[in-house]
Scaffold this motif. Structure first.
Motif, PDB file in Angstrom:
ATOM      1  N   ASN A  11     -16.106 -26.368  -3.325  1.00 47.44           N
ATOM      2  CA  ASN A  11     -16.988 -26.715  -4.342  1.00 47.44           C
ATOM      3  C   ASN A  11     -17.254 -28.111  -4.613  1.00 47.44           C
ATOM      4  O   ASN A  11     -18.538 -28.690  -4.837  1.00 47.44           O
ATOM      5  N   ALA A  12     -16.148 -28.848  -4.508  1.00 46.32           N
ATOM      6  CA  ALA A  12     -16.099 -30.347  -4.607  1.00 46.32           C
ATOM      7  C   ALA A  12     -17.034 -30.837  -3.429  1.00 46.32           C
ATOM      8  O   ALA A  12     -17.608 -32.107  -3.446  1.00 46.32           O
ATOM      9  N   ILE A  13     -16.797 -30.643  -2.244  1.00 41.60           N
ATOM     10  CA  ILE A  13     -17.501 -31.121  -1.140  1.00 41.60           C
ATOM     11  C   ILE A  13     -19.040 -30.729  -1.100  1.00 41.60           C
ATOM     12  O   ILE A  13     -19.810 -31.517  -0.895  1.00 41.60           O
ATOM     13  N   GLU A  14     -19.198 -29.456  -1.659  1.00 44.03           N
ATOM     14  CA  GLU A  14     -20.744 -28.917  -1.791  1.00 44.03           C
ATOM     15  C   GLU A  14     -21.328 -29.944  -2.656  1.00 44.03           C
ATOM     16  O   GLU A  14     -22.569 -30.388  -2.736  1.00 44.03           O
ATOM     17  N   GLN A  15     -20.368 -30.249  -3.868  1.00 41.40           N
ATOM     18  CA  GLN A  15     -21.162 -31.164  -4.816  1.00 41.40           C
ATOM     19  C   GLN A  15     -21.364 -32.500  -4.347  1.00 41.40           C
ATOM     20  O   GLN A  15     -22.418 -33.251  -4.677  1.00 41.40           O
ATOM     21  N   ASP A  16     -20.607 -33.166  -3.502  1.00 44.38           N
ATOM     22  CA  ASP A  16     -21.098 -34.119  -2.790  1.00 44.38           C
ATOM     23  C   ASP A  16     -22.345 -34.340  -1.905  1.00 44.38           C
ATOM     24  O   ASP A  16     -23.163 -35.214  -1.961  1.00 44.38           O
ATOM     25  N   PHE A  17     -22.184 -33.189  -1.298  1.00 47.18           N
ATOM     26  CA  PHE A  17     -23.695 -33.279  -0.541  1.00 47.18           C
ATOM     27  C   PHE A  17     -24.693 -32.836  -1.581  1.00 47.18           C
ATOM     28  O   PHE A  17     -25.942 -33.501  -1.248  1.00 47.18           O
ATOM     29  N   ASN A  18     -24.664 -32.409  -2.844  1.00 45.18           N
ATOM     30  CA  ASN A  18     -25.817 -32.195  -3.643  1.00 45.18           C
ATOM     31  C   ASN A  18     -26.063 -33.286  -4.056  1.00 45.18           C
ATOM     32  O   ASN A  18     -27.286 -33.740  -4.351  1.00 45.18           O
ATOM     33  N   GLN A  19     -25.209 -34.215  -4.246  1.00 51.22           N
ATOM     34  CA  GLN A  19     -25.602 -35.670  -4.898  1.00 51.22           C
ATOM     35  C   GLN A  19     -26.187 -36.416  -3.883  1.00 51.22           C
ATOM     36  O   GLN A  19     -27.233 -37.344  -4.167  1.00 51.22           O
ATOM     37  N   HIS A  20     -25.904 -36.339  -2.843  1.00 48.73           N
ATOM     38  CA  HIS A  20     -26.337 -37.168  -1.726  1.00 48.73           C
ATOM     39  C   HIS A  20     -27.704 -36.622  -1.356  1.00 48.73           C
ATOM     40  O   HIS A  20     -28.744 -37.544  -1.220  1.00 48.73           O
ATOM     41  N   ILE A  21     -27.752 -35.624  -0.991  1.00 52.27           N
ATOM     42  CA  ILE A  21     -29.286 -35.000  -0.779  1.00 52.27           C
ATOM     43  C   ILE A  21     -30.149 -35.051  -1.942  1.00 52.27           C
ATOM     44  O   ILE A  21     -31.365 -35.494  -1.990  1.00 52.27           O
ATOM     45  N   GLY A  22     -29.571 -34.899  -3.202  1.00 53.05           N
ATOM     46  CA  GLY A  22     -30.579 -34.867  -4.393  1.00 53.05           C
ATOM     47  C   GLY A  22     -31.066 -36.372  -4.809  1.00 53.05           C
ATOM     48  O   GLY A  22     -31.762 -36.690  -5.613  1.00 53.05           O
ATOM     49  N   ASN A  23     -30.190 -37.440  -4.099  1.00 55.46           N
ATOM     50  CA  ASN A  23     -30.571 -38.771  -4.624  1.00 55.46           C
ATOM     51  C   ASN A  23     -31.869 -39.076  -3.950  1.00 55.46           C
ATOM     52  O   ASN A  23     -32.257 -39.160  -2.817  1.00 55.46           O
ATOM     53  N   GLU A  24     -33.033 -39.440  -4.861  1.00 50.29           N
ATOM     54  CA  GLU A  24     -34.081 -39.916  -4.344  1.00 50.29           C
ATOM     55  C   GLU A  24     -34.377 -40.990  -3.655  1.00 50.29           C
ATOM     56  O   GLU A  24     -35.335 -41.054  -2.941  1.00 50.29           O
ATOM     57  N   LYS A  25     -33.540 -41.806  -3.763  1.00 55.89           N
ATOM     58  CA  LYS A  25     -33.704 -43.077  -2.981  1.00 55.89           C
ATOM     59  C   LYS A  25     -33.200 -42.632  -1.384  1.00 55.89           C
ATOM     60  O   LYS A  25     -33.769 -43.488  -0.537  1.00 55.89           O
ATOM     61  N   ASN A  26     -32.893 -41.362  -1.152  1.00 58.21           N
ATOM     62  CA  ASN A  26     -32.439 -40.929   0.223  1.00 58.21           C
ATOM     63  C   ASN A  26     -33.811 -40.221   0.667  1.00 58.21           C
ATOM     64  O   ASN A  26     -34.403 -40.147   1.624  1.00 58.21           O
ATOM     65  N   TRP A  27     -34.052 -39.014  -0.106  1.00 53.73           N
ATOM     66  CA  TRP A  27     -35.042 -38.210   0.220  1.00 53.73           C
ATOM     67  C   TRP A  27     -35.811 -37.880  -0.983  1.00 53.73           C
ATOM     68  O   TRP A  27     -35.205 -37.569  -2.131  1.00 53.73           O
ATOM     69  N   ARG A  28     -37.337 -37.529  -1.044  1.00 54.13           N
ATOM     70  CA  ARG A  28     -37.844 -36.990  -1.886  1.00 54.13           C
ATOM     71  C   ARG A  28     -38.385 -35.442  -1.570  1.00 54.13           C
ATOM     72  O   ARG A  28     -38.883 -35.509  -0.249  1.00 54.13           O
TER      73      ARG A  28
END
Length: 599
Positions: A434-451
């Motif tokens: 769950n902690a790993i999934e949260q890392d991916f969620n935060q990274h992918i959800g960062n609008e500086k990376n992707w919209r």
């Protein structure tokens, strides 16, 4: 006192001519026989060019190094690829001589040619079977006497077909050789044979093109003018050092060859090491045939695991050879432990290779293997449940789908740098998924990376096929249906992209511009997974025809195992138009966006 190395210029035929009961040996640490048709063709062309030049000077074929500390054993330190190939060439030549000699007339004019061919045959049989001149007539009459004579013994822990040369040399003729050599599973035509037999066959087929006179000229040149430098060493301890530093011709040694040689040299119980390494090698060989992993990639994956365990997240990676022999050479000091670690990785791949989510993930990017291997290394093979594999594959999929749609390369910070840093957590069994999934969620959800809007636009113009597989998976998941796909699954265009009816189909769809049509038919909403036999039978039929038929008739979507195809039988319209493709693409896009961004 040990002798120094001793170089001698020799004819190849003299080099290969060993005393009775002596033999060449390929040592444990050597690589498998890996010369292919390209190397054999170059060797052939070199011999042919030299023969047709009619030069009086000999032709040089490089250097070989042999350990002769045992007077009856010529241990091949450098030159095993060429030595093996020379023997296969000589056997092919002998088979052709045996075929041609009986066809030469016994008249006075043909006598010199026939005697020349017979003389060359005696020389070759003297090499391959260590036969005395007076014994050869009896051997010709009784070919079975050639069996059991071994002049090349293969001890390599990397060679899966150790007796292949012996089988070919013992054969009576070409058909007999083909009957007894190894056949590789799941391979067709010449690919079902080992390098040994394919190369032997190559030489045989080239020699088959020659008449008696040309055959005689070829044999005389190869046996009487082609040379090598043989370097003899009387110290076994020199073998590993020379092996690591010398490779005078042919294919370069792979990282795995060098590393396994170092492991062998450092092992206290070499018999036990050989047993374990052969176990790994056999398994990885099978996985390589299935396009999963080879030995170099297993070593690379373990390097990633070790670097992550040491909290290294620098995305620049050293070469395998440098990492194992310099940076972390302590790994080689415990060869049995390293064998166990590598086998654990190979066993994991063997266990998960057919898992639908693994197959789906690998449709996107091979780099995903590195991080999937890191995570599954946490577990014993028996612990790798469907849920564990699905969870980690979905996590990695989300990022690699973005890479599929992105103009940015894998090496950018959005991908490689993030994954290297996250790999430290992937290998750590104390960190919950769950902690790993949260890392991916935060990274992918960062609008500086992707919209999400930009990603949606990229899906709409996407024309390749990987997303078609993912769309099928997400549809099945949404409906609570099972998901898998066959290796030979086809990508079906619901509105055909070509065919006899294409003009009418294009007109009915209300599309006048050819470029617009090309873009439209390649959208993800117009593509589905479909069984190969169904796809072949329906061809470029009208949509109404495609959706009404059954698999038993081999002609429609109705009973397809792929859920989107099967669902189309209930589509309310009998015509598939531009608006239908756009609606299907819109649904697929929303499905993909929800999955990527966990909406």
């Amino acid at each position: 006192m040990a002798k120094n190395i001793e170089p001698t210029l020799k004819l190849i035929s003299t080099y290969l001519q060993l005393e009775k009961s002596a033999k060449f040996v390929i040592p444990n640490y050597q690589r498998a026989y890996s010369w292919g048709l390209d190397q054999c063709d170059k060797l052939w062309q070199d011999i042919e060019a030299f023969r047709t030049s009619e030069s009086d000077d000999p032709y040089f074929f490089g250097t070989v190094i042999v350990d002769v500390s045992d007077s009856k054993t010529f241990s091949l330190i450098d030159g095993q690829q060429r030595t093996t190939t020379f023997l296969l060439l000589l056997k092919a030549l002998l088979v052709r001589l045996n075929e041609v000699i009986p066809k030469i007339s016994n008249d006075e004019e043909s006598e010199p040619l026939k005697e020349g061919l017979k003389d060359n045959r005696k020389k070759i049989m003297g090499i391959l079977y260590q036969a005395e001149a007076e014994d050869i007539p009896a051997m010709i009459k009784n070919p079975s006497s050639m069996q059991g004579i071994v002049i090349l013994e293969n001890h390599s822990i990397n060679e899966l077909y150790k007796d292949e040369v012996a089988k070919i040399l013992a054969a009576v003729d070409f058909m007999d050789a083909e009957k007894h050599v190894a056949k590789l599973p799941r391979k067709q035509r010449d690919n079902k044979y080992t390098h040994h037999f394919r190369n032997f066959k190559f030489f045989y087929k080239e020699l088959e093109k020659k008449d008696g006179s040309e055959l005689n000229g070829f044999a005389k040149n190869f046996l009487g003018k082609c040379q090598i430098i043989e370097i003899r060493s009387w110290e076994v301890a020199q073998a590993i050092t020379m092996f690591n530093s010398l490779n005078s011709t042919g294919m370069p040694l792979s990282d795995a060859d060098i590393i396994s040689a170092q492991m062998y040299s450092k092992s206290e119980d070499k018999t036990q090491f050989n047993t374990e390494w052969e176990k790994i090698n056999h398994l990885v060989h099978e996985l390589s045939h299935q396009k999963m992993v080879d030995m170099n990639s297993v070593l690379q994956q373990f390097m990633y695991i070790q670097r992550a365990k040491n909290n290294e997240f620098d995305a620049s990676t050293p070469g395998l050879r440098r990492y194992y022999t310099e940076i972390n050479s302590a790994l080689l000091d415990q060869p049995m432990q390293l064998c166990a670690d590598l086998l654990k990785i190979a066993d994991a791949w063997d266990a998960i290779k057919t898992h639908p989510m693994v197959k789906l993930l690998l449709k996107f990017n091979e780099n995903a293997k590195l991080f999937l291997a890191s995570y599954v290394y946490r577990y014993d093979v028996a612990q790798l449940t469907d849920a564990i594999i699905t969870d980690i594959c979905e996590c990695l999929l989300r990022l690699f789908v973005l890479l599929e749609l992105d103009d940015t390369a894998y090496s950018s910070a959005k991908y490689k740098a993030f994954l290297f840093k996250e790999n430290i957590r992937l290998v750590d069994a104390e960190i919950d998924f769950n902690a790993i999934e949260q890392d991916f969620n935060q990274h992918i959800g960062n609008e500086k990376n992707w919209r999400s809007e930009a990603v949606a636009e990229a899906i709409w113009v996407y024309e390749k096929n990987a997303l078609v597989y993912l769309n099928e998976y997400l549809y099945a998941k949404e409906k609570g249906l099972p998901f898998d796909f066959a290796d030979n699954v086809n990508i079906e265009h619901i509105m055909p992209s070509s065919g006899n009816n294409i003009t009418s189909i294009q007109t009915d769809a209300g599309i006048e511009d050819k470029e617009e049509f090309k873009a439209l038919v390649n959208q993800v909403g117009n593509k589905i997974l479909l069984e190969e036999n169904i796809n072949k039978s329906i061809g470029n039929q009208w949509f109404k025809t495609k959706k009404q038929k059954t698999v038993s008739e081999k002609s429609g979507y109705k009973d397809s195992q792929y859920h989107i195809a099967a669902a189309l039988q209930h589509y309310p319209k009998d015509v598939w138009e531009k608006s239908d493709i756009e609606a299907a693409t819109d649904k697929a896009t929303q499905r993909l966006i929800d999955f990527i961004f966990m909406q």
